[in-house]
Design a protein around this motif. Structure first.
Motif, PDB file in Angstrom:
ATOM      1  N   ILE A 181     -15.181  -1.668  -8.710  1.00 18.11           N
ATOM      2  CA  ILE A 181     -14.463  -0.399  -8.858  1.00 18.11           C
ATOM      3  C   ILE A 181     -13.504  -0.460 -10.045  1.00 18.11           C
ATOM      4  CG2 ILE A 181     -12.769   1.127  -7.763  1.00 18.11           C
ATOM      5  CD1 ILE A 181     -14.037   0.225  -5.048  1.00 18.11           C
ATOM      6  N   LEU A 182     -12.762  -1.547 -10.162  1.00 21.15           N
ATOM      7  CA  LEU A 182     -11.810  -1.676 -11.269  1.00 21.15           C
ATOM      8  C   LEU A 182     -12.531  -1.721 -12.614  1.00 21.15           C
ATOM      9  CD1 LEU A 182      -9.210  -4.196  -9.772  1.00 21.15           C
ATOM     10  CD2 LEU A 182      -9.028  -1.709  -9.941  1.00 21.15           C
ATOM     11  N   ASP A 183     -13.668  -2.401 -12.672  1.00 20.06           N
ATOM     12  CA  ASP A 183     -14.456  -2.428 -13.916  1.00 20.06           C
ATOM     13  C   ASP A 183     -14.876  -1.010 -14.305  1.00 20.06           C
ATOM     14  OD1 ASP A 183     -14.249  -5.144 -14.176  1.00 20.06           O
ATOM     15  OD2 ASP A 183     -16.254  -5.598 -13.403  1.00 20.06           O
ATOM     16  N   TYR A 184     -15.348  -0.252 -13.345  1.00 21.41           N
ATOM     17  CA  TYR A 184     -15.766   1.129 -13.617  1.00 21.41           C
ATOM     18  C   TYR A 184     -14.596   1.956 -14.141  1.00 21.41           C
ATOM     19  CZ  TYR A 184     -16.781   6.019 -12.476  1.00 21.41           C
ATOM     20  OH  TYR A 184     -16.920   7.388 -12.523  1.00 21.41           O
ATOM     21  N   CYS A 185     -13.399   1.713 -13.602  1.00 20.19           N
ATOM     22  CA  CYS A 185     -12.221   2.475 -14.010  1.00 20.19           C
ATOM     23  C   CYS A 185     -11.571   1.924 -15.276  1.00 20.19           C
ATOM     24  CB  CYS A 185     -11.192   2.497 -12.877  1.00 20.19           C
ATOM     25  SG  CYS A 185     -11.737   3.384 -11.393  1.00 20.19           S
ATOM     26  N   GLY A 186     -12.096   0.827 -15.801  1.00 18.06           N
ATOM     27  CA  GLY A 186     -11.536   0.236 -17.015  1.00 18.06           C
ATOM     28  C   GLY A 186     -10.208  -0.454 -16.773  1.00 18.06           C
ATOM     29  N   LEU A 187     -10.036  -1.024 -15.569  1.00 15.28           N
ATOM     30  CA  LEU A 187      -8.772  -1.653 -15.208  1.00 15.28           C
ATOM     31  C   LEU A 187      -8.960  -3.151 -14.995  1.00 15.28           C
ATOM     32  CD1 LEU A 187      -7.536   0.968 -12.600  1.00 15.28           C
ATOM     33  CD2 LEU A 187      -6.471   0.504 -14.810  1.00 15.28           C
ATOM     34  N   PRO A 188      -7.955  -3.962 -15.370  1.00 18.08           N
ATOM     35  CA  PRO A 188      -8.035  -5.395 -15.106  1.00 18.08           C
ATOM     36  C   PRO A 188      -7.854  -5.673 -13.623  1.00 18.08           C
ATOM     37  CG  PRO A 188      -5.873  -4.839 -15.989  1.00 18.08           C
ATOM     38  CD  PRO A 188      -6.703  -3.576 -16.067  1.00 18.08           C
ATOM     39  N   PHE A 189      -8.408  -6.782 -13.174  1.00 19.38           N
ATOM     40  CA  PHE A 189      -8.282  -7.149 -11.769  1.00 19.38           C
ATOM     41  C   PHE A 189      -6.843  -7.521 -11.449  1.00 19.38           C
ATOM     42  CE2 PHE A 189      -8.159 -10.454  -8.477  1.00 19.38           C
ATOM     43  CZ  PHE A 189      -8.754  -9.766  -7.423  1.00 19.38           C
ATOM     44  N   GLU A 190      -6.360  -7.031 -10.290  1.00 19.27           N
ATOM     45  CA  GLU A 190      -5.055  -7.424  -9.767  1.00 19.27           C
ATOM     46  C   GLU A 190      -5.217  -7.754  -8.286  1.00 19.27           C
ATOM     47  OE1 GLU A 190      -2.156  -4.743 -12.719  1.00 19.27           O
ATOM     48  OE2 GLU A 190      -2.071  -4.479 -10.540  1.00 19.27           O
ATOM     49  N   LYS A 191      -4.657  -8.884  -7.872  1.00 20.51           N
ATOM     50  CA  LYS A 191      -4.810  -9.323  -6.488  1.00 20.51           C
ATOM     51  C   LYS A 191      -4.201  -8.327  -5.496  1.00 20.51           C
ATOM     52  CE  LYS A 191      -4.344 -13.328  -3.450  1.00 20.51           C
ATOM     53  NZ  LYS A 191      -3.775 -12.565  -2.322  1.00 20.51           N
ATOM     54  N   SER A 192      -3.239  -7.542  -5.955  1.00 19.55           N
ATOM     55  CA  SER A 192      -2.618  -6.562  -5.067  1.00 19.55           C
ATOM     56  C   SER A 192      -3.642  -5.581  -4.504  1.00 19.55           C
ATOM     57  CB  SER A 192      -1.523  -5.793  -5.811  1.00 19.55           C
ATOM     58  OG  SER A 192      -2.057  -5.170  -6.972  1.00 19.55           O
ATOM     59  N   CYS A 193      -4.749  -5.371  -5.212  1.00 17.42           N
ATOM     60  CA  CYS A 193      -5.789  -4.466  -4.723  1.00 17.42           C
ATOM     61  C   CYS A 193      -6.532  -5.072  -3.534  1.00 17.42           C
ATOM     62  CB  CYS A 193      -6.775  -4.124  -5.845  1.00 17.42           C
ATOM     63  SG  CYS A 193      -6.014  -3.229  -7.218  1.00 17.42           S
ATOM     64  N   ILE A 194      -6.618  -6.401  -3.486  1.00 18.35           N
ATOM     65  CA  ILE A 194      -7.201  -7.078  -2.331  1.00 18.35           C
ATOM     66  C   ILE A 194      -6.233  -7.006  -1.147  1.00 18.35           C
ATOM     67  CG2 ILE A 194      -8.063  -9.276  -1.441  1.00 18.35           C
ATOM     68  CD1 ILE A 194      -9.852  -8.160  -3.572  1.00 18.35           C
ATOM     69  N   ASP A 195      -4.945  -7.101  -1.456  1.00 21.28           N
ATOM     70  CA  ASP A 195      -3.906  -7.051  -0.424  1.00 21.28           C
ATOM     71  C   ASP A 195      -3.389  -5.625  -0.244  1.00 21.28           C
ATOM     72  OD1 ASP A 195      -4.104  -9.835  -0.157  1.00 21.28           O
ATOM     73  OD2 ASP A 195      -2.652 -10.165  -1.766  1.00 21.28           O
ATOM     74  N   PHE A 196      -4.299  -4.668  -0.275  1.00 17.36           N
ATOM     75  CA  PHE A 196      -3.929  -3.249  -0.250  1.00 17.36           C
ATOM     76  C   PHE A 196      -3.064  -2.876   0.950  1.00 17.36           C
ATOM     77  CE2 PHE A 196      -7.898  -3.745   2.049  1.00 17.36           C
ATOM     78  CZ  PHE A 196      -7.674  -3.018   3.205  1.00 17.36           C
ATOM     79  N   HIS A 197      -3.261  -3.579   2.074  1.00 14.16           N
ATOM     80  CA  HIS A 197      -2.537  -3.235   3.301  1.00 14.16           C
ATOM     81  C   HIS A 197      -1.043  -3.535   3.195  1.00 14.16           C
ATOM     82  CE1 HIS A 197      -3.926  -7.398   3.507  1.00 14.16           C
ATOM     83  NE2 HIS A 197      -2.876  -7.651   4.262  1.00 14.16           N
ATOM     84  N   LYS A 198      -0.638  -4.276   2.167  1.00 16.24           N
ATOM     85  CA  LYS A 198       0.777  -4.572   1.963  1.00 16.24           C
ATOM     86  C   LYS A 198       1.467  -3.530   1.085  1.00 16.24           C
ATOM     87  CE  LYS A 198      -0.121  -9.573   2.232  1.00 16.24           C
ATOM     88  NZ  LYS A 198      -0.031 -10.864   1.501  1.00 16.24           N
ATOM     89  N   THR A 199       0.687  -2.651   0.486  1.00 11.41           N
ATOM     90  CA  THR A 199       1.258  -1.647  -0.412  1.00 11.41           C
ATOM     91  C   THR A 199       1.999  -0.585   0.386  1.00 11.41           C
ATOM     92  OG1 THR A 199      -0.505  -1.998  -2.040  1.00 11.41           O
ATOM     93  CG2 THR A 199       0.725   0.072  -2.179  1.00 11.41           C
ATOM     94  N   GLU A 200       3.248  -0.342   0.015  1.00 11.64           N
ATOM     95  CA  GLU A 200       4.060   0.656   0.703  1.00 11.64           C
ATOM     96  C   GLU A 200       4.007   1.976  -0.056  1.00 11.64           C
ATOM     97  OE1 GLU A 200       7.996  -0.719   1.413  1.00 11.64           O
ATOM     98  OE2 GLU A 200       7.366  -2.531   2.475  1.00 11.64           O
ATOM     99  N   ARG A 201       3.372   2.968   0.546  1.00 10.31           N
ATOM    100  CA  ARG A 201       3.294   4.306  -0.016  1.00 10.31           C
ATOM    101  C   ARG A 201       2.946   5.262   1.106  1.00 10.31           C
ATOM    102  NH1 ARG A 201      -2.220   5.487  -0.653  1.00 10.31           N
ATOM    103  NH2 ARG A 201      -1.696   7.342  -1.856  1.00 10.31           N
ATOM    104  N   ALA A 202       3.244   6.526   0.900  1.00  9.37           N
ATOM    105  CA  ALA A 202       2.943   7.538   1.901  1.00  9.37           C
ATOM    106  C   ALA A 202       1.445   7.798   1.938  1.00  9.37           C
ATOM    107  CB  ALA A 202       3.695   8.828   1.598  1.00  9.37           C
ATOM    108  N   VAL A 203       0.872   7.798   3.129  1.00  7.91           N
ATOM    109  CA  VAL A 203      -0.541   8.129   3.328  1.00  7.91           C
ATOM    110  C   VAL A 203      -0.601   9.219   4.382  1.00  7.91           C
ATOM    111  CG1 VAL A 203      -2.825   7.292   4.004  1.00  7.91           C
ATOM    112  CG2 VAL A 203      -1.268   5.787   2.731  1.00  7.91           C
ATOM    113  N   ARG A 204      -1.150  10.376   4.023  1.00  8.23           N
ATOM    114  CA  ARG A 204      -1.119  11.531   4.927  1.00  8.23           C
ATOM    115  C   ARG A 204      -2.527  11.965   5.341  1.00  8.23           C
ATOM    116  NH1 ARG A 204       2.772  12.505   0.927  1.00  8.23           N
ATOM    117  NH2 ARG A 204       4.913  12.560   1.716  1.00  8.23           N
ATOM    118  N   THR A 205      -3.309  11.027   5.807  1.00 13.01           N
ATOM    119  CA  THR A 205      -4.644  11.333   6.325  1.00 13.01           C
ATOM    120  C   THR A 205      -4.802  10.637   7.666  1.00 13.01           C
ATOM    121  OG1 THR A 205      -5.861   9.429   5.449  1.00 13.01           O
ATOM    122  CG2 THR A 205      -5.465  11.261   3.924  1.00 13.01           C
ATOM    123  N   PRO A 206      -5.850  10.977   8.442  1.00 14.60           N
ATOM    124  CA  PRO A 206      -6.054  10.306   9.733  1.00 14.60           C
ATOM    125  C   PRO A 206      -6.242   8.793   9.627  1.00 14.60           C
ATOM    126  CG  PRO A 206      -7.318  12.339   9.642  1.00 14.60           C
ATOM    127  CD  PRO A 206      -6.771  12.111   8.266  1.00 14.60           C
TER     128      PRO A 206
END
Length: 247
Positions: A181-206
């Protein structure tokens, strides 16, 4: 970046993965593209032929560029200043032609999930607004079929422009799919994307609670507990079940 597909297909998971990247802002399920399509269609009687999307062929380059700038300006309020941002309105799969004309550099990801798993999950979810097609098994089955046909159309007329990401492939190989996905978006790999569950942000879906936990497999097979009751759905989706790459 646009993440499209059907509700309960894994789009919130993909958004959380991408929003965990330092160069990406996660926003909301933005209504701007759908509102633009309605304005282009204009006011008409129910019996009148729709003007949109046929009128897209008549729009000159200057007008398309204006609409692109309008979208960027209107959505600025939802962004925090990162170079890229996500619009996670699933229903935008109907407007990929418009998106490509007004934002030719946009990245579009199609979040797709096993037909029965996706439809059952949508059927049992009471949505706060809209998604009336989820209120019946036959309705949601026919809608899934129409969605697949339309995405096949976009693949033919815009080859290689849409990245399809199967929910099951993310569950089976998280890092491999994150890198894809990151390659398609032209973005370098970041481990934070693997640890997505630690990211603090508002999520307003089920799926808000689900993306706060590490990835898990149990949700992919819940429909099997109701296999007999889903017979009408299985009949409608026979062709899609035969060709889906994950059983």
């Amino acid at each position: 970046m646009f993440i499209v597909g059907l509700p309960r297909a894994g789009s919130t998971l993909l958004e959380q993965i991408l929003a965990s990247h330092s160069q990406v802002d996660g926003t909301l399920e933005l209504h701007n593209v759908m509102a633009m399509a309605r304005r282009l269609d204009g006011r008409r009687r129910a019996s009148d032929e729709p003007r949109y999307p046929a009128l897209l062929q008549q729009l000159e380059t200057e007008k398309l560029e204006q609409l692109g700038r309008q979208y960027i300006d209107e959505t600025r309020i939802h962004r925090a200043g990162a170079p890229l941002f996500i619009d996670k309105m699933p229903n935008n799969f109907r407007h990929i032609g418009l998106i490509q004309l007004i934002l030719p550099n946009a990245k579009i990801i199609d979040a797709r999930r096993h037909p029965l798993s996706c439809c059952f999950s949508g059927f049992k979810q009471l949505f706060a607004d809209g998604q009336e097609f989820t209120y019946g098994l036959e309705l949601i089955g026919e809608y899934y079929k129409d969605y697949v046909r339309l995405m096949d159309h976009w693949d033919r007329v815009l080859p290689g422009r849409v990245l399809r990401v199967h929910y099951e492939s993310v569950v089976a190989d998280l890092e491999g799919q994150v890198r894809r996905i990151l390659d398609y978006c032209g973005l370098p790999f970041e481990k934070s994307c693997i640890d997505f569950h630690k990211t603090e942000r508002a999520v307003r879906t089920p799926s808000a609670e689900q993306v706060r936990r590490p990835i898990y497999r149990s949700g992919t097979e819940q429909w099997k507990n109701f296999d007999a009751q889903l017979a009408p759905l299985k009949k409608i989706l026979a062709a899609e079940l035969e060709t889906y790459p994950y059983g």
